[in-house]
Design a protein around this motif. Structure first.
Motif, mmCIF file in Angstrom:
data_model
loop_
_atom_site.group_PDB
_atom_site.id
_atom_site.type_symbol
_atom_site.label_atom_id
_atom_site.label_comp_id
_atom_site.label_asym_id
_atom_site.label_seq_id
_atom_site.Cartn_x
_atom_site.Cartn_y
_atom_site.Cartn_z
ATOM 1 N N GLU A 1 0.892 -1.164 0.000
ATOM 2 C CA GLU A 1 0.000 0.000 0.000
ATOM 3 C C GLU A 1 0.923 1.204 0.000
ATOM 4 O O GLU A 1 1.555 1.531 1.004
ATOM 5 C CB GLU A 1 -0.884 -0.032 1.255
ATOM 6 C CG GLU A 1 -1.759 1.183 1.416
ATOM 7 C CD GLU A 1 -1.641 1.802 2.800
ATOM 8 O OE1 GLU A 1 -1.642 3.047 2.867
ATOM 9 O OE2 GLU A 1 -1.541 1.064 3.787
ATOM 10 N N ILE A 2 1.080 1.839 -1.188
ATOM 11 C CA ILE A 2 2.095 2.882 -1.353
ATOM 12 C C ILE A 2 1.557 4.038 -2.191
ATOM 13 O O ILE A 2 0.447 3.978 -2.719
ATOM 14 C CB ILE A 2 3.377 2.304 -2.000
ATOM 15 C CG1 ILE A 2 3.076 1.607 -3.323
ATOM 16 C CG2 ILE A 2 4.083 1.350 -1.043
ATOM 17 C CD1 ILE A 2 4.304 1.049 -4.038
ATOM 18 N N ASP A 3 2.374 5.076 -2.308
ATOM 19 C CA ASP A 3 1.991 6.238 -3.097
ATOM 20 C C ASP A 3 2.294 5.993 -4.578
ATOM 21 O O ASP A 3 2.928 5.004 -4.944
ATOM 22 C CB ASP A 3 2.717 7.481 -2.589
ATOM 23 C CG ASP A 3 4.173 7.459 -2.979
ATOM 24 O OD1 ASP A 3 4.902 6.599 -2.465
ATOM 25 O OD2 ASP A 3 4.575 8.271 -3.841
ATOM 26 N N LEU A 4 1.857 6.925 -5.402
ATOM 27 C CA LEU A 4 2.003 6.793 -6.852
ATOM 28 C C LEU A 4 3.460 6.722 -7.309
ATOM 29 O O LEU A 4 3.820 5.892 -8.144
ATOM 30 C CB LEU A 4 1.292 7.968 -7.534
ATOM 31 C CG LEU A 4 1.354 8.012 -9.047
ATOM 32 C CD1 LEU A 4 0.679 6.780 -9.648
ATOM 33 C CD2 LEU A 4 0.700 9.277 -9.554
ATOM 34 N N GLN A 5 4.313 7.565 -6.737
ATOM 35 C CA GLN A 5 5.726 7.549 -7.134
ATOM 36 C C GLN A 5 6.345 6.184 -6.852
ATOM 37 O O GLN A 5 7.086 5.636 -7.662
ATOM 38 C CB GLN A 5 6.519 8.609 -6.367
ATOM 39 C CG GLN A 5 6.081 10.037 -6.626
ATOM 40 C CD GLN A 5 6.808 10.985 -5.675
ATOM 41 O OE1 GLN A 5 8.014 11.140 -5.782
ATOM 42 N NE2 GLN A 5 6.093 11.592 -4.757
ATOM 43 N N GLY A 6 6.029 5.637 -5.690
ATOM 44 C CA GLY A 6 6.547 4.327 -5.322
ATOM 45 C C GLY A 6 6.025 3.237 -6.236
ATOM 46 O O GLY A 6 6.762 2.329 -6.625
ATOM 47 N N ALA A 7 4.747 3.337 -6.591
ATOM 48 C CA ALA A 7 4.139 2.333 -7.473
ATOM 49 C C ALA A 7 4.859 2.303 -8.828
ATOM 50 O O ALA A 7 5.080 1.234 -9.393
ATOM 51 C CB ALA A 7 2.650 2.636 -7.664
ATOM 52 N N ARG A 8 5.249 3.478 -9.329
ATOM 53 C CA ARG A 8 5.967 3.529 -10.606
ATOM 54 C C ARG A 8 7.319 2.839 -10.501
ATOM 55 O O ARG A 8 7.747 2.158 -11.433
ATOM 56 C CB ARG A 8 6.140 4.980 -11.040
ATOM 57 C CG ARG A 8 4.834 5.597 -11.537
ATOM 58 C CD ARG A 8 4.993 7.077 -11.794
ATOM 59 N NE ARG A 8 3.799 7.626 -12.423
ATOM 60 C CZ ARG A 8 3.396 8.877 -12.266
ATOM 61 N NH1 ARG A 8 4.095 9.717 -11.520
ATOM 62 N NH2 ARG A 8 2.302 9.306 -12.863
ATOM 63 N N GLN A 9 8.000 3.001 -9.366
ATOM 64 C CA GLN A 9 9.293 2.333 -9.181
ATOM 65 C C GLN A 9 9.124 0.815 -9.109
ATOM 66 O O GLN A 9 9.924 0.069 -9.663
ATOM 67 C CB GLN A 9 9.982 2.843 -7.915
ATOM 68 C CG GLN A 9 10.435 4.279 -8.016
ATOM 69 C CD GLN A 9 11.024 4.766 -6.709
ATOM 70 O OE1 GLN A 9 11.874 4.117 -6.121
ATOM 71 N NE2 GLN A 9 10.564 5.909 -6.243
ATOM 72 N N VAL A 10 8.073 0.365 -8.407
ATOM 73 C CA VAL A 10 7.829 -1.074 -8.309
ATOM 74 C C VAL A 10 7.510 -1.639 -9.691
ATOM 75 O O VAL A 10 7.963 -2.729 -10.045
ATOM 76 C CB VAL A 10 6.702 -1.395 -7.301
ATOM 77 C CG1 VAL A 10 6.347 -2.876 -7.331
ATOM 78 C CG2 VAL A 10 7.122 -0.977 -5.896
ATOM 79 N N ARG A 11 6.752 -0.907 -10.493
ATOM 80 C CA ARG A 11 6.414 -1.334 -11.856
ATOM 81 C C ARG A 11 7.710 -1.593 -12.647
ATOM 82 O O ARG A 11 7.810 -2.573 -13.373
ATOM 83 C CB ARG A 11 5.557 -0.273 -12.545
ATOM 84 C CG ARG A 11 5.469 -0.389 -14.054
ATOM 85 C CD ARG A 11 4.461 -1.365 -14.571
ATOM 86 N NE ARG A 11 3.141 -0.806 -14.589
ATOM 87 C CZ ARG A 11 2.046 -1.555 -14.633
ATOM 88 N NH1 ARG A 11 2.135 -2.859 -14.658
ATOM 89 N NH2 ARG A 11 0.861 -1.015 -14.648
ATOM 90 N N GLU A 12 8.704 -0.722 -12.480
ATOM 91 C CA GLU A 12 9.975 -0.896 -13.185
ATOM 92 C C GLU A 12 10.759 -2.091 -12.649
ATOM 93 O O GLU A 12 11.340 -2.841 -13.425
ATOM 94 C CB GLU A 12 10.844 0.366 -13.028
ATOM 95 C CG GLU A 12 10.385 1.522 -13.883
ATOM 96 C CD GLU A 12 11.266 2.751 -13.701
ATOM 97 O OE1 GLU A 12 12.434 2.598 -13.276
ATOM 98 O OE2 GLU A 12 10.780 3.849 -13.979
#
Length: 194
Positions: free
Chosen positions: A107-118
């Motif tokens: 359960e994270i913020d948008l910026q973190g979600a983008r890093q996890v996606r990468e």
């Protein structure tokens, strides 16, 4: 990437969305009703809010401790949120749960979600959306934990975050917590059985 590549490894579900949408409340519902789903505890440099417990809601760390985690690649993702505090997901704990085959939720913020996606492209990205922007604003003001300046900063951030919904695999509208919780839990069974 399909589940066959990691037969024992579980899939990761990432829950993100705008500030005050209810990510924490939905995660708390899952924690209470579905103890089989592991929920990551983020590290943060911000001070605890009333009732928050270190190690349960967040790992509250100093700026120096956070710097060390960043320098040693100890975080799966991290970000500066609302232009102030840093938040991050400790990498080792997530890896342990996935390798053990346990369903895991970030359960994270948008910026973190983008890093996890990468870093983990096979993660299922779920966007938690408010029924409307007006409802999001009402929830943020009703929470009463921020002053007027902080509320305005968070509302500006929320507008930007809402625009990112199309980057996600699935959207759940948080009209009510029990329904959002059920829909999120259903994502685990649909992903692990595929």
């Amino acid at each position: 990437m399909t589940a066959e590549h990691h037969p024992t490894r579980s899939r990761l579900v990432v829950l993100a969305g705008p500030t005050a949408v209810g990510k924490g409340t939905v995660a708390a519902c899952i924690r209470e009703q579905h103890p089989d789903i592991w929920i990551s505890v983020s590290a943060t440099t911000r001070a605890p809010r009333p009732g928050e417990i270190d190690g349960v809601h967040y790992h509250f760390v100093s700026h120096e401790e956070f710097d060390h985690l960043v320098a040693t690649d100890g975080l799966l993702e991290w970000a500066v949120v609302h232009g102030r505090n840093r938040y991050g997901t400790p990498r080792a704990a997530v890896e342990e749960q996935l390798e053990a085959g346990r369903p895991a939720l970030l359960e994270i913020d948008l910026q973190g979600a983008r890093q996890v996606r990468e870093r983990m492209p096979d993660a299922l990205m779920c966007f938690l959306a408010p029924p409307s922007f007006e409802e999001l604003e009402r929830r943020l003001v009703g929470r009463g934990t921020e002053d007027a300046e902080e509320r305005e900063r968070r509302l500006r951030t929320a507008r930007e975050e809402l625009a990112a919904e199309s980057e996600f695999d699935v959207t759940i509208v948080n009209t009510d917590v029990p329904t959002a919780c059920r829909e999120l839990v259903d994502l685990f069974s649909s992903r692990t059985s595929s």
